[in-house]
Design a protein around this motif. Structure first.
Motif, PDB file in Angstrom:
ATOM      1  N   SER A  34      52.156  51.803  71.836  1.00 48.82           N
ATOM      2  CA  SER A  34      53.598  51.994  72.011  1.00 48.82           C
ATOM      3  C   SER A  34      54.379  50.709  71.800  1.00 48.82           C
ATOM      4  O   SER A  34      55.583  50.747  71.530  1.00 48.82           O
ATOM      5  CB  SER A  34      53.887  52.542  73.408  1.00 48.82           C
ATOM      6  N   LEU A  35      53.707  49.565  71.925  1.00 46.53           N
ATOM      7  CA  LEU A  35      54.364  48.278  71.698  1.00 46.53           C
ATOM      8  C   LEU A  35      54.524  48.005  70.210  1.00 46.53           C
ATOM      9  O   LEU A  35      55.595  47.594  69.758  1.00 46.53           O
ATOM     10  CB  LEU A  35      53.550  47.154  72.348  1.00 46.53           C
ATOM     11  N   ILE A  36      53.475  48.213  69.443  1.00 49.68           N
ATOM     12  CA  ILE A  36      53.518  47.842  68.020  1.00 49.68           C
ATOM     13  C   ILE A  36      53.903  49.006  67.107  1.00 49.68           C
ATOM     14  O   ILE A  36      54.321  48.783  65.967  1.00 49.68           O
ATOM     15  CB  ILE A  36      52.165  47.262  67.559  1.00 49.68           C
ATOM     16  N   PHE A  60      56.957  50.507  62.992  1.00 53.76           N
ATOM     17  CA  PHE A  60      56.049  49.368  63.157  1.00 53.76           C
ATOM     18  C   PHE A  60      56.849  48.170  63.634  1.00 53.76           C
ATOM     19  O   PHE A  60      57.787  47.723  62.970  1.00 53.76           O
ATOM     20  CB  PHE A  60      55.339  49.037  61.846  1.00 53.76           C
ATOM     21  N   ASN A  61      56.457  47.646  64.789  1.00 52.54           N
ATOM     22  CA  ASN A  61      57.160  46.521  65.405  1.00 52.54           C
ATOM     23  C   ASN A  61      56.479  45.217  64.986  1.00 52.54           C
ATOM     24  O   ASN A  61      55.664  44.662  65.723  1.00 52.54           O
ATOM     25  CB  ASN A  61      57.145  46.677  66.931  1.00 52.54           C
ATOM     26  N   SER A  62      56.820  44.739  63.811  1.00 55.25           N
ATOM     27  CA  SER A  62      56.177  43.535  63.273  1.00 55.25           C
ATOM     28  C   SER A  62      56.475  42.306  64.125  1.00 55.25           C
ATOM     29  O   SER A  62      55.629  41.412  64.265  1.00 55.25           O
ATOM     30  CB  SER A  62      56.629  43.288  61.830  1.00 55.25           C
ATOM     31  N   LYS A  63      57.677  42.259  64.727  1.00 56.90           N
ATOM     32  CA  LYS A  63      58.026  41.092  65.549  1.00 56.90           C
ATOM     33  C   LYS A  63      57.116  40.973  66.760  1.00 56.90           C
ATOM     34  O   LYS A  63      56.746  39.864  67.157  1.00 56.90           O
ATOM     35  CB  LYS A  63      59.493  41.189  65.973  1.00 56.90           C
ATOM     36  N   THR A 118      44.699  61.391  59.494  1.00 60.38           N
ATOM     37  CA  THR A 118      44.785  60.634  60.747  1.00 60.38           C
ATOM     38  C   THR A 118      43.991  59.343  60.639  1.00 60.38           C
ATOM     39  O   THR A 118      44.469  58.260  61.013  1.00 60.38           O
ATOM     40  CB  THR A 118      44.253  61.471  61.924  1.00 60.38           C
ATOM     41  N   GLN A 119      42.774  59.440  60.117  1.00 54.92           N
ATOM     42  CA  GLN A 119      41.965  58.235  59.928  1.00 54.92           C
ATOM     43  C   GLN A 119      42.663  57.264  58.972  1.00 54.92           C
ATOM     44  O   GLN A 119      42.701  56.049  59.202  1.00 54.92           O
ATOM     45  CB  GLN A 119      40.587  58.600  59.384  1.00 54.92           C
ATOM     46  N   TYR A 120      43.237  57.788  57.898  1.00 53.86           N
ATOM     47  CA  TYR A 120      43.934  56.960  56.913  1.00 53.86           C
ATOM     48  C   TYR A 120      45.098  56.207  57.559  1.00 53.86           C
ATOM     49  O   TYR A 120      45.292  55.001  57.306  1.00 53.86           O
ATOM     50  CB  TYR A 120      44.446  57.856  55.781  1.00 53.86           C
ATOM     51  N   LEU A 121      45.860  56.888  58.400  1.00 60.49           N
ATOM     52  CA  LEU A 121      47.008  56.248  59.039  1.00 60.49           C
ATOM     53  C   LEU A 121      46.578  55.164  60.020  1.00 60.49           C
ATOM     54  O   LEU A 121      47.244  54.135  60.147  1.00 60.49           O
ATOM     55  CB  LEU A 121      47.864  57.296  59.747  1.00 60.49           C
ATOM     56  N   GLN A 122      45.447  55.386  60.719  1.00 63.59           N
ATOM     57  CA  GLN A 122      44.945  54.350  61.625  1.00 63.59           C
ATOM     58  C   GLN A 122      44.573  53.094  60.840  1.00 63.59           C
ATOM     59  O   GLN A 122      44.829  51.972  61.269  1.00 63.59           O
ATOM     60  CB  GLN A 122      43.720  54.833  62.403  1.00 63.59           C
ATOM     61  N   ASP A 123      43.953  53.309  59.675  1.00 57.28           N
ATOM     62  CA  ASP A 123      43.599  52.173  58.819  1.00 57.28           C
ATOM     63  C   ASP A 123      44.854  51.432  58.348  1.00 57.28           C
ATOM     64  O   ASP A 123      44.885  50.198  58.287  1.00 57.28           O
ATOM     65  CB  ASP A 123      42.815  52.649  57.590  1.00 57.28           C
ATOM     66  N   ASN A 127      45.737  47.549  59.006  1.00 53.50           N
ATOM     67  CA  ASN A 127      46.010  46.620  57.912  1.00 53.50           C
ATOM     68  C   ASN A 127      47.292  45.821  58.166  1.00 53.50           C
ATOM     69  O   ASN A 127      47.357  44.613  57.896  1.00 53.50           O
ATOM     70  CB  ASN A 127      46.139  47.382  56.586  1.00 53.50           C
ATOM     71  N   LYS A 128      48.302  46.487  58.704  1.00 51.71           N
ATOM     72  CA  LYS A 128      49.565  45.808  58.995  1.00 51.71           C
ATOM     73  C   LYS A 128      49.365  44.733  60.068  1.00 51.71           C
ATOM     74  O   LYS A 128      49.897  43.617  59.955  1.00 51.71           O
ATOM     75  CB  LYS A 128      50.621  46.825  59.459  1.00 51.71           C
ATOM     76  N   VAL A 129      48.610  45.079  61.102  1.00 51.99           N
ATOM     77  CA  VAL A 129      48.353  44.121  62.184  1.00 51.99           C
ATOM     78  C   VAL A 129      47.574  42.926  61.655  1.00 51.99           C
ATOM     79  O   VAL A 129      47.932  41.760  61.897  1.00 51.99           O
ATOM     80  CB  VAL A 129      47.591  44.794  63.340  1.00 51.99           C
ATOM     81  N   ARG A 130      46.506  43.194  60.924  1.00 48.68           N
ATOM     82  CA  ARG A 130      45.669  42.101  60.426  1.00 48.68           C
ATOM     83  C   ARG A 130      46.402  41.245  59.398  1.00 48.68           C
ATOM     84  O   ARG A 130      46.185  40.031  59.324  1.00 48.68           O
ATOM     85  CB  ARG A 130      44.378  42.650  59.831  1.00 48.68           C
ATOM     86  N   ASP A 131      47.271  41.852  58.631  1.00 48.13           N
ATOM     87  CA  ASP A 131      48.034  41.091  57.644  1.00 48.13           C
ATOM     88  C   ASP A 131      48.890  40.029  58.335  1.00 48.13           C
ATOM     89  O   ASP A 131      48.964  38.878  57.882  1.00 48.13           O
ATOM     90  CB  ASP A 131      48.916  42.039  56.826  1.00 48.13           C
ATOM     91  N   ILE A 132      49.519  40.392  59.441  1.00 53.14           N
ATOM     92  CA  ILE A 132      50.326  39.424  60.184  1.00 53.14           C
ATOM     93  C   ILE A 132      49.436  38.341  60.790  1.00 53.14           C
ATOM     94  O   ILE A 132      49.753  37.146  60.735  1.00 53.14           O
ATOM     95  CB  ILE A 132      51.152  40.143  61.270  1.00 53.14           C
TER      96      ILE A 132
END
Length: 222
Positions: A34-36, A60-63, A118-123, A127-132
């Protein structure tokens, strides 16, 4: 010890957990979905929308992720330690599951597509988290738990996954896990369980004897 960790520990027999020792202090950080990826929305989508969800605006809460990455970097300047990160799914998982009802039954039209989506969206979220993290200079390494099985509500055949996490930690990387759908051996209709990050976090913490399990939520870190 949080109620969630206590629940997971009680659910498994005492001799179930493999135990590994690392040569540095080990911490687990569970980042709330819920945070990200805030789940707030008005109404719901029809199930068919998820066959091709380009028009679904997922939050997606990139900040928030950037702030977490910055704080990890600052902490590592003070002392060296091992860290495993697990994040929740937020809207990347809860919306599609609620709209398609795949958590209740896999019988019906397009259910296999919905589950695979669902699996695709989790990936995608991972990816967004790891990219940051990578852009901040943190060596984030993806650990996908969707290739393990569950039976009787318990994680099975996780030995290879734990060995992988161990090597990632020893080599100085940050394993980044996340909640995923996994196949359930109790199923009679292809039903999959959702392996939550709130289960993975204490599982890893117990296995590697974490000094602390930290939770990053909308209300802060505890």
């Amino acid at each position: 010890m949080s109620k969630e960790i206590e629940r997971v520990f009680k659910f498994y027999p005492q001799n179930f957990f493999m135990e590994y020792r690392l040569d540095k202090e080990f911490y687990v950080l569970k980042i709330g979905g819920s945070l990200i990826a805030p789940k707030g929305r008005s109404g719901s989508f029809s199930a068919e929308v998820w066959l091709n969800p380009q028009n679904c605006s997922l939050n997606f809460n990139s900040k928030a992720v950037e702030q977490i990455a910055d704080e990890i970097k600052e902490a590592k300047k003070e002392k060296d330690f091992c860290l495993a990160v697990i994040h929740g799914a937020g809207c990347y998982g809860h919306w599609i599951v609620n709209d398609t009802k795949i958590h209740k039954s896999m019988k019906g039209r397009n259910k296999k597509i919905y589950l695979s989506r669902t699996q695709y969206l989790q990936d995608e979220l991972n990816n967004k988290v790891r990219d940051i993290f990578l852009n901040k200079g943190l060596p984030a390494w993806k650990v996908d738990w969707s290739d393990i099985l569950m039976e009787g509500g318990r994680i099975k055949n996780a030995e290879n996954k734990i060995e992988l996490v161990c090597e990632i930690l020893k080599k100085g990387y940050i394993p980044v896990s996340y909640g995923v759908p996994v196949f359930n051996l109790d199923s009679v209709d292809g039903y999959c369980s959702i392996l939550s990050g709130d289960v993975i976090a204490p599982y890893i913490a117990r296995t590697f004897k974490a000094k602390r399990v930290l939770y990053a939520t909308k209300c802060g870190v505890y």
